[in-house]
Motif scaffolding. Sequence first.
Motif, PDB file in Angstrom:
ATOM      1  N   THR A 117       0.821  -1.215   0.000  1.00  0.00           N
ATOM      2  CA  THR A 117       0.000   0.000   0.000  1.00  0.00           C
ATOM      3  C   THR A 117       0.850   1.258   0.000  1.00  0.00           C
ATOM      4  O   THR A 117       0.577   2.211  -0.745  1.00  0.00           O
ATOM      5  CB  THR A 117      -0.944  -0.007   1.214  1.00  0.00           C
ATOM      6  N   ARG A 118       1.886   1.302   0.820  1.00  0.00           N
ATOM      7  CA  ARG A 118       2.726   2.507   0.868  1.00  0.00           C
ATOM      8  C   ARG A 118       3.495   2.698  -0.433  1.00  0.00           C
ATOM      9  O   ARG A 118       3.689   3.835  -0.879  1.00  0.00           O
ATOM     10  CB  ARG A 118       3.686   2.445   2.057  1.00  0.00           C
ATOM     11  N   ALA A 119       3.931   1.624  -1.044  1.00  0.00           N
ATOM     12  CA  ALA A 119       4.621   1.750  -2.330  1.00  0.00           C
ATOM     13  C   ALA A 119       3.681   2.315  -3.391  1.00  0.00           C
ATOM     14  O   ALA A 119       4.062   3.181  -4.191  1.00  0.00           O
ATOM     15  CB  ALA A 119       5.171   0.396  -2.770  1.00  0.00           C
ATOM     16  N   LEU A 120       2.447   1.826  -3.417  1.00  0.00           N
ATOM     17  CA  LEU A 120       1.457   2.363  -4.360  1.00  0.00           C
ATOM     18  C   LEU A 120       1.129   3.813  -4.048  1.00  0.00           C
ATOM     19  O   LEU A 120       0.961   4.633  -4.953  1.00  0.00           O
ATOM     20  CB  LEU A 120       0.177   1.519  -4.316  1.00  0.00           C
ATOM     21  N   ASN A 121       1.062   4.125  -2.768  1.00  0.00           N
ATOM     22  CA  ASN A 121       0.785   5.498  -2.364  1.00  0.00           C
ATOM     23  C   ASN A 121       1.854   6.443  -2.889  1.00  0.00           C
ATOM     24  O   ASN A 121       1.564   7.467  -3.520  1.00  0.00           O
ATOM     25  CB  ASN A 121       0.704   5.569  -0.838  1.00  0.00           C
ATOM     26  N   ARG A 122       3.122   6.095  -2.650  1.00  0.00           N
ATOM     27  CA  ARG A 122       4.205   7.001  -3.065  1.00  0.00           C
ATOM     28  C   ARG A 122       4.298   7.099  -4.592  1.00  0.00           C
ATOM     29  O   ARG A 122       4.561   8.174  -5.143  1.00  0.00           O
ATOM     30  CB  ARG A 122       5.526   6.530  -2.475  1.00  0.00           C
ATOM     31  N   ALA A 123       4.069   5.986  -5.284  1.00  0.00           N
ATOM     32  CA  ALA A 123       4.104   6.039  -6.747  1.00  0.00           C
ATOM     33  C   ALA A 123       3.011   6.953  -7.279  1.00  0.00           C
ATOM     34  O   ALA A 123       3.246   7.790  -8.157  1.00  0.00           O
ATOM     35  CB  ALA A 123       3.940   4.634  -7.323  1.00  0.00           C
ATOM     36  N   THR A 124       1.810   6.829  -6.738  1.00  0.00           N
ATOM     37  CA  THR A 124       0.705   7.652  -7.210  1.00  0.00           C
ATOM     38  C   THR A 124       0.916   9.117  -6.861  1.00  0.00           C
ATOM     39  O   THR A 124       0.667  10.004  -7.683  1.00  0.00           O
ATOM     40  CB  THR A 124      -0.628   7.153  -6.610  1.00  0.00           C
ATOM     41  N   LEU A 125       1.388   9.395  -5.652  1.00  0.00           N
ATOM     42  CA  LEU A 125       1.653  10.785  -5.272  1.00  0.00           C
ATOM     43  C   LEU A 125       2.713  11.410  -6.174  1.00  0.00           C
ATOM     44  O   LEU A 125       2.625  12.598  -6.522  1.00  0.00           O
ATOM     45  CB  LEU A 125       2.101  10.860  -3.816  1.00  0.00           C
ATOM     46  N   ALA A 126       3.715  10.626  -6.559  1.00  0.00           N
ATOM     47  CA  ALA A 126       4.749  11.156  -7.453  1.00  0.00           C
ATOM     48  C   ALA A 126       4.137  11.565  -8.789  1.00  0.00           C
ATOM     49  O   ALA A 126       4.456  12.629  -9.331  1.00  0.00           O
ATOM     50  CB  ALA A 126       5.848  10.119  -7.657  1.00  0.00           C
ATOM     51  N   ARG A 127       3.252  10.711  -9.346  1.00  0.00           N
ATOM     52  CA  ARG A 127       2.619  11.035 -10.636  1.00  0.00           C
ATOM     53  C   ARG A 127       1.704  12.251 -10.501  1.00  0.00           C
ATOM     54  O   ARG A 127       1.531  13.030 -11.430  1.00  0.00           O
ATOM     55  CB  ARG A 127       1.775   9.870 -11.165  1.00  0.00           C
ATOM     56  N   GLN A 128       1.105  12.373  -9.319  1.00  0.00           N
ATOM     57  CA  GLN A 128       0.129  13.433  -9.080  1.00  0.00           C
ATOM     58  C   GLN A 128       0.765  14.745  -8.620  1.00  0.00           C
ATOM     59  O   GLN A 128       0.068  15.685  -8.256  1.00  0.00           O
ATOM     60  CB  GLN A 128      -0.879  12.953  -8.043  1.00  0.00           C
ATOM     61  N   MET A 129       2.094  14.799  -8.628  1.00  0.00           N
ATOM     62  CA  MET A 129       2.810  16.024  -8.254  1.00  0.00           C
ATOM     63  C   MET A 129       2.538  16.405  -6.796  1.00  0.00           C
ATOM     64  O   MET A 129       2.486  17.584  -6.444  1.00  0.00           O
ATOM     65  CB  MET A 129       2.428  17.192  -9.171  1.00  0.00           C
ATOM     66  N   LEU A 130       2.368  15.392  -5.938  1.00  0.00           N
ATOM     67  CA  LEU A 130       2.024  15.651  -4.551  1.00  0.00           C
ATOM     68  C   LEU A 130       3.128  15.261  -3.567  1.00  0.00           C
ATOM     69  O   LEU A 130       2.973  15.444  -2.365  1.00  0.00           O
ATOM     70  CB  LEU A 130       0.718  14.932  -4.187  1.00  0.00           C
ATOM     71  N   LEU A 131       4.235  14.721  -4.071  1.00  0.00           N
ATOM     72  CA  LEU A 131       5.385  14.498  -3.194  1.00  0.00           C
ATOM     73  C   LEU A 131       6.194  15.779  -3.051  1.00  0.00           C
ATOM     74  O   LEU A 131       6.789  16.050  -2.003  1.00  0.00           O
ATOM     75  CB  LEU A 131       6.279  13.375  -3.737  1.00  0.00           C
ATOM     76  N   GLU A 132       6.225  16.547  -4.107  1.00  0.00           N
ATOM     77  CA  GLU A 132       6.821  17.878  -4.072  1.00  0.00           C
ATOM     78  C   GLU A 132       6.197  18.704  -5.182  1.00  0.00           C
ATOM     79  O   GLU A 132       5.840  18.176  -6.237  1.00  0.00           O
ATOM     80  CB  GLU A 132       8.344  17.818  -4.237  1.00  0.00           C
TER      81      GLU A 132
END
Length: 372
Positions: free
Chosen positions: A12-27
């Motif tokens: 779940t956390r791996a999917l979360n971080r991958a999706t946030l990266a695509r969504q411009m939400l990690l930075e």
Amino acid sequence: MASKTSQIVLGTRALNRATLARQMLLERVPVGAGEAVSGLVGLQAQNVRPPYFQLHARLASFRPAELAAAMEAREVVRMVTLRSTIHTHTAHDALTLRPLVQAARDREVAQFRKGLGGVDLERLTRRVRAYVEEEPRTMAEIRAELLREWPGADPLGLSVAATRRLPLVQVTPRGVWGRSGQVRLTTVERWLGADAVAEAQERPLDVDGLVLRYLRAFGPASVKDMQVWAGTTRLREVFERLRPQLAAFRDESGVELFDLPDAPRPDEDTPAPPRFLPEFDNLLLSHADRSRVVPPELKGRSWSGNQAHCTLLVDGFLAGLWRLEEGGGLTVELFGRIGAAQEELVVAEGERLLADMAEEGSGSVRFASIRG
């Protein structure tokens, strides 16, 4: 091709971080509004203000005037597309994406066939096109025009037929930050003009290309995930056709997930800063299994009936709701306790939102009672 049992499992956390990266939400990323709207394959825009808040959460130097100017320049438009809801799309996507989901929109009209007995849908389509291309019309005006020809028809069915059979855009000033206006509609071709139509014809989008764009914005994802996002069906054969150029994984339930080989999949421990998302943000709406963002125990907590709430992400996951207060200030309601360090980050992010997006431009961030 790797067998299903040998595929890498993404937690779940791996999917979360991958999706946030695509969504411009990690930075926050240093791109313009138009590029972001294109990269995200549109912004959910059921209400007027959410697209602006979606971009504020994602872009390094976004101000509402940037998207407002793009709307007034007809570089982006508001129209019914994915899931039969209003989205903000670039001009090119408005012209090329809508045809790919048109069959699903046509099926919605069939649900009203009992109230549309005797209505010639082809004639209705031609009549509405001619009527709204004379000048933009309100939905009430379109409905009244159709009832003159089919007085016994279901008014709601006529409205649905008009908006689903034709690619109608909401013309400005509707949707422009700081301005107001009725919803007035015309065809996307009339609003964008012959040059934009010609460019779209030179650079068409096919369903294979749409799958790749979806994965780049929302992957890793299953076939069902994309079908939920688009509001369409029968995409399995498209994914199978593309399989040789895709990477395949599994989630912890054994569901097969597809992705672009070169797409970012950050380490699951990558920091994810707090983000304030508006109601109906596509991050929370674009997967069949939303546990990559919404913890199972909070399923349904971001909604009341048919109304979505503004949501707060902490460590990448849904952690609370928020609202701007009349007269200034931002109220955060958490679903559970967070540490002092995270609370400081939430306050800082909230203060940034108030400074950039609150019309009053003042007030403070306050925490309300924790919701049980």
